[in-house]
Motif scaffolding. Structure first.
Motif, PDB file in Angstrom:
ATOM      1  N   SER A  42       0.828  -1.203   0.000  1.00 34.28           N
ATOM      2  CA  SER A  42       0.000   0.000   0.000  1.00 34.28           C
ATOM      3  C   SER A  42       0.869   1.263   0.000  1.00 34.28           C
ATOM      4  N   ARG A  93       2.345   1.635  -3.394  1.00 40.33           N
ATOM      5  CA  ARG A  93       1.336   2.095  -4.358  1.00 40.33           C
ATOM      6  C   ARG A  93       1.155   3.610  -4.280  1.00 40.33           C
ATOM      7  N   LYS A  94       1.181   4.146  -3.074  1.00 38.99           N
ATOM      8  CA  LYS A  94       1.067   5.600  -2.920  1.00 38.99           C
ATOM      9  C   LYS A  94       2.201   6.317  -3.635  1.00 38.99           C
ATOM     10  N   CYS A 123       3.850   5.166  -6.244  1.00 36.76           N
ATOM     11  CA  CYS A 123       3.605   5.023  -7.683  1.00 36.76           C
ATOM     12  C   CYS A 123       2.542   6.001  -8.165  1.00 36.76           C
ATOM     13  N   ARG A 124       1.523   6.175  -7.364  1.00 38.06           N
ATOM     14  CA  ARG A 124       0.476   7.136  -7.730  1.00 38.06           C
ATOM     15  C   ARG A 124       1.032   8.556  -7.788  1.00 38.06           C
ATOM     16  N   LYS A 162       1.847   4.028 -13.751  1.00 33.25           N
ATOM     17  CA  LYS A 162       0.706   3.123 -13.886  1.00 33.25           C
ATOM     18  C   LYS A 162       1.126   1.657 -13.848  1.00 33.25           C
ATOM     19  N   GLU A 192       1.934   0.754 -10.293  1.00 34.69           N
ATOM     20  CA  GLU A 192       0.705   0.667  -9.513  1.00 34.69           C
ATOM     21  C   GLU A 192      -0.049  -0.621  -9.824  1.00 34.69           C
ATOM     22  N   THR A 193      -0.073  -0.993 -11.087  1.00 30.21           N
ATOM     23  CA  THR A 193      -0.730  -2.247 -11.484  1.00 30.21           C
ATOM     24  C   THR A 193      -0.057  -3.443 -10.824  1.00 30.21           C
TER      25      THR A 193
END
Length: 100
Positions: free
Chosen positions: A32, A35-36, A38-39, A44, A47-48
């Motif tokens: 998680s 992912r933050k 990557c965002r 993308k 994140e994927t």
């Protein structure tokens, strides 16, 4: 950007290692966080990949909860069974929320 991309990749590797060791809670937390990152840099593909890792961690949590529930089926402790059923549903909801 490269620093954060590398940091996200390192967190994902740590998440995968924790998943392999049977610690899906820690894996989900690390994925998680990655992912933050990557965002933030609009990665993308990263994140994927992290969503995939998070899905695996959430599935592992569900499997662990299901195994605990099955182990308790022979017992007469219905309160504990209800708690584990509730935990299983909660893990499923969290997995769905992370996917959104």
């Amino acid at each position: 950007i490269d620093y954060r991309r590398g940091q996200a990749a390192a967190l994902q590797r740590q998440a995968m290692a924790h998943l392999d060791k049977g610690d899906p809670d820690k894996a989900l937390s690390l994925a998680s966080d990655a992912r933050k990152l990557c965002r933030a840099i609009m990665d993308k593909q990263g994140e994927t990949n992290l969503l995939n890792t998070m899905a695996h961690a959430s599935l592992k949590l569900c499997m662990q909860s299901d195994e605990a529930l099955r182990a308790m089926e022979g017992q007469k402790n219905t309160h504990a069974q209800k708690e584990h059923s509730s935990a299983l549903r909660r893990a499923s909801r969290e997995a769905l929320a992370h996917a959104k």
